[in-house]
Design an enzyme around this catalytic site. Structure first.
Site, PDB file in Angstrom:
ATOM      1  N   GLU A 148      13.300   2.678 145.082  1.00  0.00           N
ATOM      2  CA  GLU A 148      13.579   1.233 145.171  1.00  0.00           C
ATOM      3  C   GLU A 148      13.904   0.948 146.636  1.00  0.00           C
ATOM      4  O   GLU A 148      15.016   1.223 147.086  1.00  0.00           O
ATOM      5  CB  GLU A 148      14.781   0.868 144.284  1.00  0.00           C
ATOM      6  CG  GLU A 148      14.543   1.030 142.801  1.00  0.00           C
ATOM      7  CD  GLU A 148      13.752  -0.123 142.187  1.00  0.00           C
ATOM      8  OE1 GLU A 148      13.623  -1.179 142.838  1.00  0.00           O
ATOM      9  OE2 GLU A 148      13.250   0.049 141.067  1.00  0.00           O
ATOM     10  N   CYS A 190      18.471  -6.800 149.341  1.00  0.00           N
ATOM     11  CA  CYS A 190      17.100  -6.275 149.496  1.00  0.00           C
ATOM     12  C   CYS A 190      16.045  -7.327 149.194  1.00  0.00           C
ATOM     13  O   CYS A 190      14.962  -7.293 149.768  1.00  0.00           O
ATOM     14  CB  CYS A 190      16.899  -5.066 148.595  1.00  0.00           C
ATOM     15  SG  CYS A 190      17.269  -5.413 146.875  1.00  0.00           S
TER      16      CYS A 190
HETATM   17  P1  NAD Z   1      19.779   4.026 153.432  1.00  0.00           P
HETATM   18  O1  NAD Z   1      18.374   4.391 153.131  1.00  0.00           O
HETATM   19  O2  NAD Z   1      20.286   4.203 154.808  1.00  0.00           O
HETATM   20  O3  NAD Z   1      20.786   4.850 152.489  1.00  0.00           O
HETATM   21  C1  NAD Z   1      20.644   4.917 151.076  1.00  0.00           C
HETATM   22  C2  NAD Z   1      21.264   6.224 150.576  1.00  0.00           C
HETATM   23  O4  NAD Z   1      20.565   7.327 151.148  1.00  0.00           O
HETATM   24  C3  NAD Z   1      22.737   6.405 150.928  1.00  0.00           C
HETATM   25  O5  NAD Z   1      23.412   6.909 149.797  1.00  0.00           O
HETATM   26  C4  NAD Z   1      22.716   7.433 152.061  1.00  0.00           C
HETATM   27  O6  NAD Z   1      23.847   8.258 152.079  1.00  0.00           O
HETATM   28  C5  NAD Z   1      21.467   8.244 151.751  1.00  0.00           C
HETATM   29  N1  NAD Z   1      20.823   8.769 152.963  1.00  0.00           N
HETATM   30  C6  NAD Z   1      20.768   8.185 154.179  1.00  0.00           C
HETATM   31  N2  NAD Z   1      20.052   8.951 155.033  1.00  0.00           N
HETATM   32  C7  NAD Z   1      19.650  10.045 154.345  1.00  0.00           C
HETATM   33  C8  NAD Z   1      18.892  11.208 154.681  1.00  0.00           C
HETATM   34  N3  NAD Z   1      18.418  11.400 155.894  1.00  0.00           N
HETATM   35  N4  NAD Z   1      18.671  12.124 153.700  1.00  0.00           N
HETATM   36  C9  NAD Z   1      19.150  11.938 152.456  1.00  0.00           C
HETATM   37  N5  NAD Z   1      19.884  10.865 152.099  1.00  0.00           N
HETATM   38  C10 NAD Z   1      20.134   9.929 153.011  1.00  0.00           C
HETATM   39  O7  NAD Z   1      19.921   2.510 152.926  1.00  0.00           O
HETATM   40  P2  NAD Z   1      21.154   1.541 153.076  1.00  0.00           P
HETATM   41  O8  NAD Z   1      21.367   1.214 154.517  1.00  0.00           O
HETATM   42  O9  NAD Z   1      22.310   2.037 152.292  1.00  0.00           O
HETATM   43  O10 NAD Z   1      20.582   0.255 152.299  1.00  0.00           O
HETATM   44  C11 NAD Z   1      19.787  -0.706 152.909  1.00  0.00           C
HETATM   45  C12 NAD Z   1      18.331  -0.566 152.564  1.00  0.00           C
HETATM   46  O11 NAD Z   1      18.146  -0.419 151.174  1.00  0.00           O
HETATM   47  C13 NAD Z   1      17.530  -1.798 152.940  1.00  0.00           C
HETATM   48  O12 NAD Z   1      16.287  -1.410 153.444  1.00  0.00           O
HETATM   49  C14 NAD Z   1      17.342  -2.513 151.615  1.00  0.00           C
HETATM   50  O13 NAD Z   1      16.223  -3.374 151.547  1.00  0.00           O
HETATM   51  C15 NAD Z   1      17.218  -1.369 150.686  1.00  0.00           C
HETATM   52  N6  NAD Z   1      17.613  -1.760 149.341  1.00  0.00           N
HETATM   53  C16 NAD Z   1      16.684  -1.773 148.364  1.00  0.00           C
HETATM   54  C17 NAD Z   1      17.048  -2.185 147.082  1.00  0.00           C
HETATM   55  C18 NAD Z   1      16.079  -2.226 145.934  1.00  0.00           C
HETATM   56  O14 NAD Z   1      16.546  -2.374 144.819  1.00  0.00           O
HETATM   57  N7  NAD Z   1      14.790  -2.118 146.147  1.00  0.00           N
HETATM   58  C19 NAD Z   1      18.375  -2.551 146.844  1.00  0.00           C
HETATM   59  C20 NAD Z   1      19.278  -2.501 147.877  1.00  0.00           C
HETATM   60  C21 NAD Z   1      18.901  -2.104 149.120  1.00  0.00           C
END
Ligand code: NAD
Length: 455
Positions: free
Chosen positions: A207, A241
């Site tokens: 997602e 998002c």
């Molecule tokens: P992110 O991708 O930075 O982090 C998400 C999760 O991944 C966190 O739990 C983090 O600890 C983990 N993570 C981060 N880097 C990692 C790595 N290198 N390896 C493994 N795990 C890792 O996202 P964010 O900043 O928390 O959220 C914002 C993003 O999420 C935006 O792009 C937004 O559009 C998207 N989003 C999508 C939805 C959806 O339902 N489609 C909902 C909310 C947010």
């Protein structure tokens, strides 16, 4: 962590989660825990980014309550083994599809709706009979800590467990044997998760995010469009998002829409939104700095005020922007709204067809031909005609992206399906065994051809 994963495999293999009444009890228990700790949840969200309690209830807790109630009301039916039509080629036999949980699931959550986006997939996984390890985001530490306390204090860690931590923790979890991964977050990290999942061929849902467009055509009800765009954009301070990332409005109405959205911002948050209790803050300094760098003050139509100490960014409208500007190069994910203009709808459609497929798209139009054209020709995860964001409130609509905004869907029945493997089983009768299929095949081909004509 190793112990928890091991314990979850043992728990799953014990067959406890196959019992539907066990799943229902756990879902009801989770709902009770949330209801009994609403105030603490509001406070944690407030500490993390000053999320207003109204928004915390509407976009986090209400969504979860609704999901739990819907699943509780339907699990019995969805979890039933279903008959499938038998095929003549397998006569005599009966066929059926048995919904089967995957096993040990890992749910990785982002920070922007830190309760809802962590627990909503977990609820689907539980309803479908899986065990869950939940990894909330380290960027909403108060909420993550509270989730860990509430869950780990009340549930058997072999069944549901919260593992707090950052990217390193996630990487470590991903290296363990898992049966399903559900990731919500950025497209960049989504690719990393998918690579890890590929190592063990673990099925997954991604997602992700992206730049979700809003189109306003000449036939739109402009005042209502302004109100609904402003609401969808500035709720959670734009850290949503599916928030409208940017707007394309017909040239003839560009100025007026900008003015109307400005009025709505004033009516929502007052003359000084920094004093409003209804307007959230940016999650951390890194995102604050990233967002302030997107604001080109020469192109600000309204807003643009910032305060680094309070991580406050005023609801901001930018105009005269183009696709080379920083604000248009990636997902904004904050309270900055670029408003661009167009003269031909077909031109915008062909422009958007060349861009990455977004998670959401919104069209404001009362012209049914334009509505059909945009809905048919553009690919996007989901969206609305004449509204923004609110389609997420309908539990009967699957939610998910396409292309760069991810794959797989959830919410309601689709949550149950996502975490379920439809196991196909054929039960053959022993009283007849037609020998045509067995070698040696000599002389049988013509009979096979004759027979298959009737099948
Ligand atoms: P992110 O991708 O930075 O982090 C998400 C999760 O991944 C966190 O739990 C983090 O600890 C983990 N993570 C981060 N880097 C990692 C790595 N290198 N390896 C493994 N795990 C890792 O996202 P964010 O900043 O928390 O959220 C914002 C993003 O999420 C935006 O792009 C937004 O559009 C998207 N989003 C999508 C939805 C959806 O339902 N489609 C909902 C909310 C947010």
């Amino acid at each position: 962590m190793e112990q928890v994963v091991k314990k979850q495999h043992q728990f799953f293999n014990s067959g406890k989660t196959l019992d539907i009444s066990f799943r229902k009890e756990q879902l009801q228990k989770l709902k009770n825990i949330l209801q009994n700790h609403e105030q603490e949840i509001y406070e944690a969200l407030d500490e993390d980014f000053q999320k207003p309690p109204f928004e915390s209830h509407a976009t986090e807790l209400f969504v979860l309550y609704q999901e739990i109630d819907h699943l509780l009301a339907n699990i019995d039916r969805w979890a039933k083994t279903k008959k499938a039509q038998s095929s003549l080629i397998n006569f005599p036999s009966r066929s059926y599809i048995k919904p089967q949980p995957y096993g040990v699931t890992l749910v990785i959550a982002p920070w922007n709706y830190p309760v809802q986006l962590a627990l909503n997939p977990a609820i689907g996984a539980i309803a479908a009979g899986n065990t869950v390890i939940l990894k909330p985001s380290e960027h909403a530490p108060h909420t993550s800590g509270l989730l860990a306390t509430l869950i780990n204090r009340n549930f058997d860690s072999g069944f549901l467990y919260v593992e707090e931590g950052d990217a390193e923790t996630t990487q470590s979890l991903l290296s363990k044997p898992l049966d399903y991964i559900f990731f919500t977050g950025s497209t960049h990290v989504g690719k990393i998760i998918m690579k890890s999942a590929a190592e063990q061929l673990t099925p997954l849902t991604l997602e992700l995010g992206g730049k979700s467009p809003t189109i306003v055509d000449q036939s739109a009800d402009l005042s209502l469009a302004a109100k609904r765009i402003a609401w969808g954009k500035f709720i959670n301070a734009g850290q949503t998002c599916v928030s409208p990332d940017y707007v394309y409005v017909h040239t003839s109405q560009h100025k007026q829409l900008c003015r109307l959205i400005q009025q709505e911002i004033r009516s929502f948050y007052g003359d000084d939104p920094s004093q409003s209790k209804d307007y959230a803050r940016i999650i951390n300094d890194k995102h604050f700095n990233r967002l302030t760098n997107l604001i080109d003050h020469d192109k600000v139509f309204f807003g643009g005020d910032t305060n680094s100490k309070r991580r406050y960014i005023e609801p901001t409208i930018m105009t005269e922007v183009n696709w080379d500007d920083a604000v248009m190069r990636g997902e904004i994910f904050g309270p900055i709204l670029p408003i661009l203009s167009f003269s031909e709808l077909d031109g915008i459609i062909s422009l958007l067809q060349k861009k990455s497929k977004p998670l959401a798209l919104y069209l404001f139009s009362t012209d049914t031909n334009n509505q059909k054209k945009v809905m048919n020709k553009l690919q996007f995860g989901g969206g609305c005609i004449n509204d923004t964001v609110a389609y997420l409130g309908n539990i009967n609509l699957p939610f998910g992206g396409i292309g760069n905004s991810g794959f797989g869907v959830y919410h309601g029945k689709t949550s149950f399906d996502t975490f379920t493997h439809p196991k196909s089983i054929m039960k053959k009768g022993n009283w007849l065994d037609i020998s045509l299929r067995y070698p040696p095949y000599k002389g049988k081909l013509k009979w096979l051809k004759k027979l298959t004509k009737f099948l």
